[in-house]
Design a protein around this motif. Structure first.
Motif, mmCIF file in Angstrom:
data_model
loop_
_atom_site.group_PDB
_atom_site.id
_atom_site.type_symbol
_atom_site.label_atom_id
_atom_site.label_comp_id
_atom_site.label_asym_id
_atom_site.label_seq_id
_atom_site.Cartn_x
_atom_site.Cartn_y
_atom_site.Cartn_z
ATOM 1 N N HIS A 102 0.829 -1.116 0.099
ATOM 2 C CA HIS A 102 0.005 -0.016 -0.042
ATOM 3 C C HIS A 102 0.782 1.370 0.103
ATOM 4 O O HIS A 102 2.025 1.244 0.160
ATOM 5 C CB HIS A 102 -0.751 -0.039 1.229
ATOM 6 C CG HIS A 102 -0.170 0.155 2.525
ATOM 7 N ND1 HIS A 102 0.265 -1.144 3.151
ATOM 8 C CD2 HIS A 102 0.135 1.106 3.362
ATOM 9 C CE1 HIS A 102 0.749 -0.761 4.354
ATOM 10 N NE2 HIS A 102 0.786 0.433 4.505
ATOM 11 N N SER B 187 -4.773 2.107 -0.021
ATOM 12 C CA SER B 187 -4.981 0.823 0.553
ATOM 13 C C SER B 187 -4.433 -0.275 -0.381
ATOM 14 O O SER B 187 -4.338 -0.077 -1.718
ATOM 15 C CB SER B 187 -6.239 0.384 1.083
ATOM 16 O OG SER B 187 -6.506 1.132 2.107
ATOM 17 N N ALA C 90 -8.370 1.540 -2.332
ATOM 18 C CA ALA C 90 -7.258 1.143 -3.435
ATOM 19 C C ALA C 90 -7.381 1.920 -4.509
ATOM 20 O O ALA C 90 -6.497 1.873 -5.472
ATOM 21 C CB ALA C 90 -6.887 -0.216 -3.614
#
Length: 452
Positions: A73, A145, A154
């Motif tokens: 991440h 993320s 993400a």
């Protein structure tokens, strides 16, 4: 006979060009695999650039960053995306992001553009940005993320209005030299490639629209480019052996060697808080240890039951100025297909080798232990794993109970050498000799006797 010997000597001194070419290609092939991760072979960050409308001198586009990496991440202070314009483009305005510099906009007599630099760098806006400056998936402070932990977070996006760029698919040029920092180095981005236009689904899910033009950029991570030395190491212990196998010496650098991250802080130093708070760039932040790693992961084989066995995993932070937020741990062990219970960590199975379930992703529980504090009394998190025994494979012999590899925050940790693993108490007294070795030894003895 002499001519043959000379020919053989010449062959070894001056090998044919084909052999030299083979060795040259074999050495160059290693550098191309530095960014390849065997536990996440398809992991990358893909940047998608969708042109959604034309303007009098350019276009409006939505730029989206998708973190398709399973366990790597981007933490605070977040990502920064850069490129070089192919022509003389400028950025009139932005939403959901901003450039770090405006550049020289003195040529514009009216309202100046948002950015006039040939090579702009864009960063995400911070949480709490006014709604009229936001778009979907923006304003997270650059934090992304990993895909396996939280796919909804993400993704990052910003909208950009580009001028002096052309107003058709034939006149618009794809930017060059894309760079991605997260927040430091480590990512290498390929060229922008024009692909099929992205399709969008309307809110009522009854109509599809599509971008006027789309190009993709793929960025790959290399641990070697991110940092010259490793960032974590692994130590081992077990209930059946008093030996504690520490992290290998100088795993992440050696004390007293500044060229290899050798500066450190002694935990017994008087006025430790004032030493750590020193803002000087050369100040050391890592606690002095034999391994000199910011993070240590300890795997302890704790208990043995009739049908189960238990392991304790401890992560210790030796960095005095680094809190690891949303940390994660990737562990490869053949018994993860029989993981029965996990305490105080989240768990997700990763299957990088098809259907083989031997790789686990572990991370902290939100608002409980997802924050690994800096070095000190609170600088560790721990959990226990309960495995069910598979009688066809389970054994404590020959280090089977220890992990094959461990990653922390996507970086491969340094493992102890296999011959140092804790062995069963009776292992040292047992010697296994193969039949082939006995036969060969007999032939050697007979040959020596005949020669004598």
């Amino acid at each position: 006979m002499l001519s043959c010997s000379v020919a053989k000597i010449r062959f070894f001194i001056k090998p044919p060009p084909c052999i030299l070419l083979f060795f040259l290609l074999s050495f160059t092939s290693f550098t191309s695999t530095e960014a390849y991760d065997v536990l996440d072979p398809n992991g990358n960050i893909t940047i998608r650039w969708d042109i959604i409308s034309w303007t009098p001198d350019g276009y409006v586009a939505v730029v989206t960053l998708n973190n398709f990496q399973q366990y790597r991440h981007i933490s605070a202070p977040g990502w920064s995306l850069g490129w070089t314009w192919a022509k003389k483009e400028v950025i009139w305005s932005m939403m959901g992001g901003q450039t770090t510099e405006q550049g020289d906009c003195s040529k514009f007599k009216t309202t100046p553009p948002h950015c006039c630099k040939k090579d702009p760098t864009v960063v995400d806006l911070l949480p709490g940005t006014p709604y009229n400056q936001q778009i979907a998936n923006c304003c997270k402070g650059g934090v992304l993320s990993s895909w396996a932990q939280d796919p909804a977070n993400a993704i990052a996006s910003f909208q950009i209005s580009v001028g002096r760029a052309g107003t058709s698919n034939k006149t618009v040029k794809v930017p060059k030299n894309f760079t991605l920092k997260a927040p430091g180095p480590g990512y290498t981005c390929g060229p922008g490639k024009i692909v099929q236009p992205t399709q969008f689904l309307t809110g009522d899910k009854r109509r599809r629209t599509q971008a006027l033009m789309t190009w993709n950029v793929t960025c790959m991570y290399s641990q070697f480019l991110a940092q010259k030395t490793p960032t974590c190491c692994v130590s081992l212990s077990s209930f059946y052996n008093d030996t504690i196998v520490p992290c290998p010496t100088c795993s992440c650098g050696c004390q007293g060697n500044s060229s290899q991250s050798g500066n450190c802080v002694d935990p017994d130093t008087p006025h430790l808080a004032s030493v750590v708070a020193n803002p000087a760039k050369s100040s050391p932040f890592v606690q002095c240890t034999r391994h000199m790693c910011p993070v240590r992961v300890h795997w302890h084989v704790k208990l043995n039951y009739k049908e189960y066995w238990r392991v304790k995993v401890t992560i210790t932070n030796f960095n005095y100025k680094m809190n690891y937020t949303d940390w994660n741990l990737v562990i490869q062990h053949p018994n993860f297909d029989n993981l029965t219970q996990l305490f105080s960590f989240n768990y997700k199975s990763l299957t990088p080798y098809g259907t083989i379930n031997d790789t686990a992703l572990l991370w902290g529980i939100k608002f409980y232990n997802d924050l690994l504090m800096e070095a000190g009394p609170e600088g560790n998190v721990q959990s226990e794993l309960l495995f069910r025994k598979d009688k066809s494979t389970f054994t404590f012999d020959k280090g089977w109970a220890f992990p094959r590899r461990i990653y922390f925050n996507g970086d491969n940790c340094v493992m102890p050498p296999p011959d140092a693993y804790p062995w069963l108490p009776n292992a040292s007294s047992r010697r296994e000799v193969s039949l082939l070795a006995l036969v060969l030894a007999s032939f050697v003895v007979l040959a020596l006797c005949a020669y004598a």
